[in-house]
Design a protein around this motif. Structure first.
Motif, PDB file in Angstrom:
ATOM      1  N   MET A   1      -7.827  12.400  25.950  1.00  0.00           N
ATOM      2  CA  MET A   1      -7.507  11.444  24.907  1.00  0.00           C
ATOM      3  C   MET A   1      -8.249  10.125  25.144  1.00  0.00           C
ATOM      4  N   ILE A   2      -8.300   9.668  26.379  1.00  0.00           N
ATOM      5  CA  ILE A   2      -9.004   8.431  26.694  1.00  0.00           C
ATOM      6  C   ILE A   2     -10.494   8.585  26.443  1.00  0.00           C
TER       7      ILE A   2
ATOM      8  N   THR B   1     -11.301   8.875  22.665  1.00  0.00           N
ATOM      9  CA  THR B   1     -11.155   7.599  21.976  1.00  0.00           C
ATOM     10  C   THR B   1     -12.415   6.753  22.117  1.00  0.00           C
TER      11      THR B   1
ATOM     12  N   THR C   1     -14.673  -0.632  20.436  1.00  0.00           N
ATOM     13  CA  THR C   1     -13.604   0.355  20.603  1.00  0.00           C
ATOM     14  C   THR C   1     -12.734   0.022  21.812  1.00  0.00           C
TER      15      THR C   1
ATOM     16  N   THR D   1      -8.875  -0.644  21.306  1.00  0.00           N
ATOM     17  CA  THR D   1      -7.951   0.368  21.820  1.00  0.00           C
ATOM     18  C   THR D   1      -7.647   0.212  23.302  1.00  0.00           C
TER      19      THR D   1
ATOM     20  N   TRP E   1      -3.915  -0.153  24.334  1.00  0.00           N
ATOM     21  CA  TRP E   1      -3.196   1.109  24.121  1.00  0.00           C
ATOM     22  C   TRP E   1      -3.562   2.123  25.208  1.00  0.00           C
ATOM     23  N   LEU E   2      -4.858   2.220  25.544  1.00  0.00           N
ATOM     24  CA  LEU E   2      -5.292   3.162  26.571  1.00  0.00           C
ATOM     25  C   LEU E   2      -4.681   2.817  27.927  1.00  0.00           C
TER      26      LEU E   2
ATOM     27  N   GLU F   1      -0.961   3.732  27.916  1.00  0.00           N
ATOM     28  CA  GLU F   1      -0.751   5.173  28.090  1.00  0.00           C
ATOM     29  C   GLU F   1      -0.960   5.591  29.540  1.00  0.00           C
TER      30      GLU F   1
END
Length: 89
Positions: free
Chosen positions: A19-20, A23, A61, A65, A68-69, A72
């Motif tokens: 996911m990381i 992204t 990016t 993000t 958020w990264l 998580e």
């Protein structure tokens, strides 16, 4: 620790990693594709032309993000550390 728990932890870690990476990489790939189409249409074969837009998109990016990264990743690490006693015994 049972093999099922180890596999589950490994699956969660792989999912978080993918996911990381996705992204960050997917927007860069899309910009690279747009620049490549522009280069094909205009027949400009400059290798460095695609580098700067992709670099700028990666930075943008990460700025957008990044919190958020990190959140998580911290949630996963916190959960893993809090579950160490139950995983060991």
């Amino acid at each position: 620790m049972t093999p099922e728990v180890a596999v589950d932890l490994f699956r969660e870690a792989l999912w978080l990693t993918s996911m990381i990476v996705a992204t960050i990489v997917v927007p860069s790939l899309l910009v690279g594709l747009l620049v490549a189409m522009f280069q094909a249409a205009t027949q400009i074969n400059e290798q460095t032309l695609s580098f700067l837009p992709r670099l700028m998109v990666i930075f943008l990016t990460l700025i957008i993000t990044g919190p958020w990264l990190v959140r998580e990743l911290m949630d996963y690490t916190r959960t893993l550390i809090m579950n160490i006693p139950s995983l060991i015994g």
